[in-house]
Design a protein around this motif. Structure first.
Motif, PDB file in Angstrom:
ATOM      1  N   GLU A 172     -45.492  15.440  -2.812  1.00 46.41           N
ATOM      2  CA  GLU A 172     -44.384  15.960  -1.988  1.00 46.41           C
ATOM      3  C   GLU A 172     -44.606  15.751  -0.503  1.00 46.41           C
ATOM      4  N   ASP A 173     -45.759  15.259  -0.108  1.00 50.74           N
ATOM      5  CA  ASP A 173     -45.997  14.895   1.291  1.00 50.74           C
ATOM      6  C   ASP A 173     -45.454  13.502   1.608  1.00 50.74           C
ATOM      7  N   THR A 174     -45.010  12.785   0.596  1.00 42.37           N
ATOM      8  CA  THR A 174     -44.467  11.443   0.803  1.00 42.37           C
ATOM      9  C   THR A 174     -43.248  11.481   1.706  1.00 42.37           C
ATOM     10  N   ALA A 175     -43.295  10.702   2.773  1.00 40.88           N
ATOM     11  CA  ALA A 175     -42.213  10.687   3.766  1.00 40.88           C
ATOM     12  C   ALA A 175     -42.545   9.664   4.838  1.00 40.88           C
ATOM     13  N   VAL A 176     -41.568   9.409   5.691  1.00 45.13           N
ATOM     14  CA  VAL A 176     -41.843   8.713   6.943  1.00 45.13           C
ATOM     15  C   VAL A 176     -42.242   9.776   7.955  1.00 45.13           C
ATOM     16  N   TYR A 177     -43.384   9.580   8.578  1.00 41.99           N
ATOM     17  CA  TYR A 177     -43.898  10.526   9.560  1.00 41.99           C
ATOM     18  C   TYR A 177     -43.618  10.000  10.964  1.00 41.99           C
ATOM     19  N   TYR A 178     -43.065  10.891  11.796  1.00 37.44           N
ATOM     20  CA  TYR A 178     -42.699  10.539  13.155  1.00 37.44           C
ATOM     21  C   TYR A 178     -43.504  11.374  14.148  1.00 37.44           C
ATOM     22  N   CYS A 179     -43.953  10.729  15.177  1.00 35.81           N
ATOM     23  CA  CYS A 179     -44.573  11.403  16.311  1.00 35.81           C
ATOM     24  C   CYS A 179     -43.474  11.693  17.337  1.00 35.81           C
ATOM     25  N   ALA A 180     -43.571  12.829  18.015  1.00 34.65           N
ATOM     26  CA  ALA A 180     -42.573  13.189  19.009  1.00 34.65           C
ATOM     27  C   ALA A 180     -43.247  13.850  20.208  1.00 34.65           C
ATOM     28  N   ALA A 181     -42.582  13.737  21.342  1.00 32.89           N
ATOM     29  CA  ALA A 181     -43.056  14.368  22.567  1.00 32.89           C
ATOM     30  C   ALA A 181     -41.954  15.228  23.144  1.00 32.89           C
ATOM     31  N   ARG A 182     -42.370  16.351  23.688  1.00 38.09           N
ATOM     32  CA  ARG A 182     -41.401  17.280  24.262  1.00 38.09           C
ATOM     33  C   ARG A 182     -41.772  17.571  25.704  1.00 38.09           C
ATOM     34  N   LEU A 183     -40.787  17.585  26.579  1.00 38.32           N
ATOM     35  CA  LEU A 183     -41.005  17.881  27.987  1.00 38.32           C
ATOM     36  C   LEU A 183     -40.825  19.361  28.290  1.00 38.32           C
ATOM     37  N   GLY A 184     -39.960  20.038  27.573  1.00 39.48           N
ATOM     38  CA  GLY A 184     -39.703  21.442  27.822  1.00 39.48           C
ATOM     39  C   GLY A 184     -40.887  22.312  27.440  1.00 39.48           C
ATOM     40  N   VAL A 185     -40.997  23.473  28.054  1.00 39.70           N
ATOM     41  CA  VAL A 185     -42.153  24.339  27.842  1.00 39.70           C
ATOM     42  C   VAL A 185     -41.958  25.319  26.700  1.00 39.70           C
ATOM     43  N   VAL A 186     -40.723  25.536  26.263  1.00 39.47           N
ATOM     44  CA  VAL A 186     -40.472  26.470  25.182  1.00 39.47           C
ATOM     45  C   VAL A 186     -40.733  25.775  23.854  1.00 39.47           C
ATOM     46  N   ARG A 187     -41.562  26.404  23.032  1.00 42.54           N
ATOM     47  CA  ARG A 187     -41.910  25.786  21.750  1.00 42.54           C
ATOM     48  C   ARG A 187     -40.714  25.778  20.812  1.00 42.54           C
ATOM     49  N   THR A 188     -40.512  24.662  20.122  1.00 44.25           N
ATOM     50  CA  THR A 188     -39.414  24.547  19.182  1.00 44.25           C
ATOM     51  C   THR A 188     -39.794  23.627  18.030  1.00 44.25           C
ATOM     52  N   VAL A 189     -39.178  23.877  16.874  1.00 47.99           N
ATOM     53  CA  VAL A 189     -39.386  23.000  15.716  1.00 47.99           C
ATOM     54  C   VAL A 189     -38.114  22.220  15.394  1.00 47.99           C
ATOM     55  N   ILE A 190     -37.110  22.321  16.252  1.00 46.22           N
ATOM     56  CA  ILE A 190     -35.827  21.662  16.032  1.00 46.22           C
ATOM     57  C   ILE A 190     -35.922  20.222  16.513  1.00 46.22           C
ATOM     58  N   PRO A 191     -35.735  19.260  15.626  1.00 42.19           N
ATOM     59  CA  PRO A 191     -35.941  17.854  16.012  1.00 42.19           C
ATOM     60  C   PRO A 191     -35.106  17.401  17.208  1.00 42.19           C
ATOM     61  N   ARG A 192     -33.834  17.821  17.276  1.00 38.85           N
ATOM     62  CA  ARG A 192     -32.971  17.311  18.349  1.00 38.85           C
ATOM     63  C   ARG A 192     -33.385  17.809  19.725  1.00 38.85           C
ATOM     64  N   LEU A 193     -34.272  18.774  19.787  1.00 37.72           N
ATOM     65  CA  LEU A 193     -34.730  19.293  21.077  1.00 37.72           C
ATOM     66  C   LEU A 193     -35.995  18.590  21.573  1.00 37.72           C
TER      67      LEU A 193
END
Length: 124
Positions: free
Chosen positions: A89-110
């Motif tokens: 169930e770990d099978t997937a495409v894994y993406y690295c992301a960077a965030r500039l804002g200081v508030v922690r979020t798990v929402i991809p579009r942010l």
């Protein structure tokens, strides 16, 4: 602008391990956090783990807690995801992301910047 390049995906049997890497370049001084997301076929992109770029605090989704470890090397502007005890169930495409804002979020579009993705396939 920040550019992200992932590496380290592949095919592994259940119970095995893989380590993903993500190298950041460009305006890396503006990064507040780095994270890993994954997207399985037919499913939405989901947050897996993230790390505060300055102080190193780490966060994990319940589904990977105790199996995955996120870490960073600030000198190399690189973040890693060590994945142990992998499950099908770990099978997937894994993406690295960077965030500039200081508030922690798990929402991809942010999240502000994304890598191209790397395939992880776990066979049963």
């Amino acid at each position: 602008q920040v550019q992200l390049v992932e590496s380290g995906g592949g095919l592994v049997q259940a119970g095995g391990s893989l380590r993903l890497s993500c190298a950041a370049s460009g305006r890396t001084s503006s990064i507040s956090a780095m994270g890993w997301f994954r997207q399985a076929p037919g499913k939405e992109r989901e947050w897996v783990s993230s790390i505060n770029w300055r102080i190193g605090s780490t966060y994990y989704a319940d589904s990977v807690k105790g199996r995955f470890t996120i870490s960073r090397d600030n000198a190399k502007n690189t973040v890693y995801l060590q994945m142990n005890s992998l499950k099908p169930e770990d099978t997937a495409v894994y993406y690295c992301a960077a965030r500039l804002g200081v508030v922690r979020t798990v929402i991809p579009r942010l999240w502000d910047y994304w890598g191209q993705g790397t395939q992880v396939t776990v066979s049963s």
